[in-house]
Design an enzyme around this catalytic site. Structure first.
Site: not given
Length: 626
Positions: A42-43, A81, A243
């Site tokens: 993530e991120d 996201c 993501d």
């Protein structure tokens, strides 16, 4: 078991998805298909050694790249996201199915749009998700996955069934920067981009980000070893990707490279090498977008993509020609409204800001939990920044255009003076217009309108997109002499036309003063609360502040629609004197959601207590929930 609407979607040939899955598993496979494993972080941007970052410590991803395919220019469809995950799940652009284009919304999927687990399960695949969903639409994970939980695993599949498994890690999530992560990289090691102040807080967050990337790389290595130990490595195509873009300041939520560019490495074992377009150890520079992922999954298993999917397969049996462009978008992020569209070819990036009257750096409670954001904003308020660093907190130009090779930090906007890049700029303008029309971009529809939706926005006459786009271009990028044409559209029969006419007048501020009476009359006749918000804010800037603030206070107190109240709060945030509306604002300060954050910021600004270092988040909110 009672089936919900998603479970009852009708598959081609009249069998439901549920029965198709059962039928496929009861019959022998007609041919062998690869297992597919997605490892999702993530991120994060490509702060990865294989991408040439000298500070990165990512040996597992680096090794995967040496034996696989590294995609150099991969982009999420949104710099956050939830809209991106809608796209990854459905193969449909989130802006084609509003409100999926907004952060944390619940879009309605028409019955003919199926998710990729449904397609794969109908072919006999065992599909698991471990475990983040955040799909930005009204869908029950249990209806589309064999298992979606922290315990979901391909090892639980029936004997002989191929699998599609997703493992998601939050190690690099934005919230992990709320603390300090020590490791091999120290604050003095990092490079600070020129749009940020070179401060201890910014350097600490960058160093923590690198150290979190190292920890995330260990997660990737664990999943790869797990696959090897299970004896499945030679049967499984493995994707590693992130993501959305990174979470350092001006990354997540923003339509720059650092907000939209992600990492992706794919390992295709020898057994399935015929499904790859290049040999192992290769790089691919052509743009790839998240819109291409579902078509690629279908191509890997030998299926044709449905005609409603606009993406292009980059692996498998139906590999398309390389793309020229990747497109991106932003609408509401958390409690703040903006409207941006962008396109890149990997060398240049073009950005169009449809709300230039709003700054990039609107205060977002969750985002401002990062000490680097807090420090950046505090220094802006103290007048300590350079012009390049201050730009983030000021109104935007209508267009931005960057040469990423010469200016990787995207600080030299060439839109007004592109020089040798003028041909590229014009081509990107045209490509973006064509893309928005092709996907029926819903972004111009105000959130909460009954016109939102994949099906609703396509009803004849409901949403004349070409006309709307032309009007919005005049509203956001036009000249002062167009104000009379904008005012004339306030009487249109179409809500979206009226909305953008009102927005154009608002953007012109005092320049719309000759039409104050027309704006007041339009407000009194207007039935759409979303249009009323814009008209009311516009009135405040043309000498009718009392009428405008009174209307915004009324909408804030009386509206039963949360999004209308949030739009009213956003409008009041940019009003010089909202004092008569403050009782309605203060009544929302304790709201645990977006309304509370926006109201708290406005209340603190008005009473002089706002401090960027003091959180706007409710103290009971879990830190990893964005």
């Amino acid at each position: 078991m009672k089936l919900n609407r998603r479970q009852a979607i009708t598959a081609i040939g009249a069998a439901s998805v549920t029965s198709a899955c059962a039928t496929a598993r009861s019959m022998p496979m007609s041919r062998e298909r690869p297992n597919i494993l997605w490892i999702v972080s993530e991120d994060n941007n490509p702060f990865i050694g294989a991408y040439g970052d000298p500070l990165a410590h990512t040996p597992n991803i680096d090794a995967m790249a040496r034996g696989g395919i590294l995609y150099r220019n991969v982009y999420s469809n949104a710099p956050v996201c939830a809209p991106s995950r809608f796209c990854l799940l459905t193969g449909i652009n989130p802006e084609s199915a509003a409100p999926a284009n907004h952060m944390r919304a619940e879009a309605r999927l028409p019955d003919f749009i199926r998710t990729y687990p449904e397609y794969l399960r109908a072919l006999g695949y065992y599909c698991t998700n471990n475990s983040k969903t955040d799909y930005n639409c009204k869908i029950e994970p249990d209806a589309i996955w064999d298992e979606s939980s922290r315990d979901a695993h391909y090892r639980n599949r029936p004997e002989g069934a191929p699998f599609m498994a997703v493992f998601n890690t939050e190690i690099t999530h934005e919230s992990r920067l709320f603390g300090v992560t020590e490791g091999k990289v120290s604050p003095e090691d990092v490079r600070v981009p020129p749009y940020l102040p070179d401060s201890p807080e910014v350097r600490r967050d960058f160093a923590s980000y690198y150290n979190l990337m190292e920890k995330m790389d260990l997660f990737v290595g664990d999943r790869l070893r797990e696959l090897e130990e299970a004896g499945l490595a030679e049967d499984t195509i493995v994707f590693y990707y992130s993501d959305n873009g990174g979470c350092m300041p001006r990354s997540k939520r923003y339509c720059y490279e650092e907000g939209q560019r992600v990492a992706m490495v794919v390992h295709v074992p020898e057994k399935w090498r015929h499904l790859a377009p290049v040999p192992a150890g290769s790089e691919i520079a052509a743009p790839v977008s998240f819109i291409d992922f579902v078509p690629t999954l279908l191509s890997l298993v030998g299926e044709q993509q449905p005609r409603e999917m606009p993406g292009k397969a980059f692996l498998g049996q139906n590999i398309a020609d390389p793309k020229v462009y990747a497109f991106g978008m932003r609408n509401r992020m958390d409690e703040r409204y903006d409207f941006i569209r962008t396109v890149t070819d990997g060398r240049y990036r073009y950005i169009r800001n449809y709300m230039p009257h709003r700054p990039w750096g609107q205060v977002v409670g969750f985002e401002w939990m990062l000490r680097s954001y807090q420090d950046w904003h505090a220094r802006y308020l103290a007048g300590e920044l350079t012009p390049v660093q201050s730009r983030f907190f000021e109104p935007k130009p209508y267009e931005e255009f960057y040469d990423l090779a010469a200016d990787p930090d995207e600080i030299d906007n060439l839109a007004g003076n592109p020089g040798s890049g003028s041909g590229v700029l014009n081509a990107m303008r045209k490509a973006l217009d064509e893309h928005m029309l092709a996907i029926n971009d819903n972004g111009f529809i105000p959130e909460g309108s009954l016109l939102e939706g994949y099906v609703e926005s396509r009803q004849p006459g409901a949403y004349p997109l070409a006309q709307v786009m032309a009007l919005a271009a005049r509203a956001a990028g036009g000249t002062a002499d167009e104000v009379d044409a904008l005012a004339a559209e306030l009487s249109s029969d179409n809500e979206v036309i009226r909305y953008w006419a009102a927005t154009g007048l608002l953007i012109r501020g005092e320049g719309a003063a000759p039409f104050a009476g027309a704006m007041q009359a339009a407000l009194e006749a207007e039935s759409s609360p979303q249009v009323r918000v814009v008209l009311a804010e516009g009135l405040i800037h043309v000498g009718r502040a009392e009428a405008g603030v009174t209307e915004l206070a009324r909408l804030l107190a009386d509206s039963s629609a949360e999004m209308v109240r949030l739009q009213a709060l956003n409008a009041l945030t940019y009003v010089a004197d909202p004092s008569t509306a403050m009782p309605a604002v203060e009544a929302l300060v304790d709201d645990p959601g977006y309304l509370g954050r926006a109201a708290s910021y406005l209340a603190r600004v008005q009473d002089g207590t706002f401090d960027p270092h003091v959180s706007l988040m409710p103290p009971w909110r879990e830190p990893g929930s964005q």
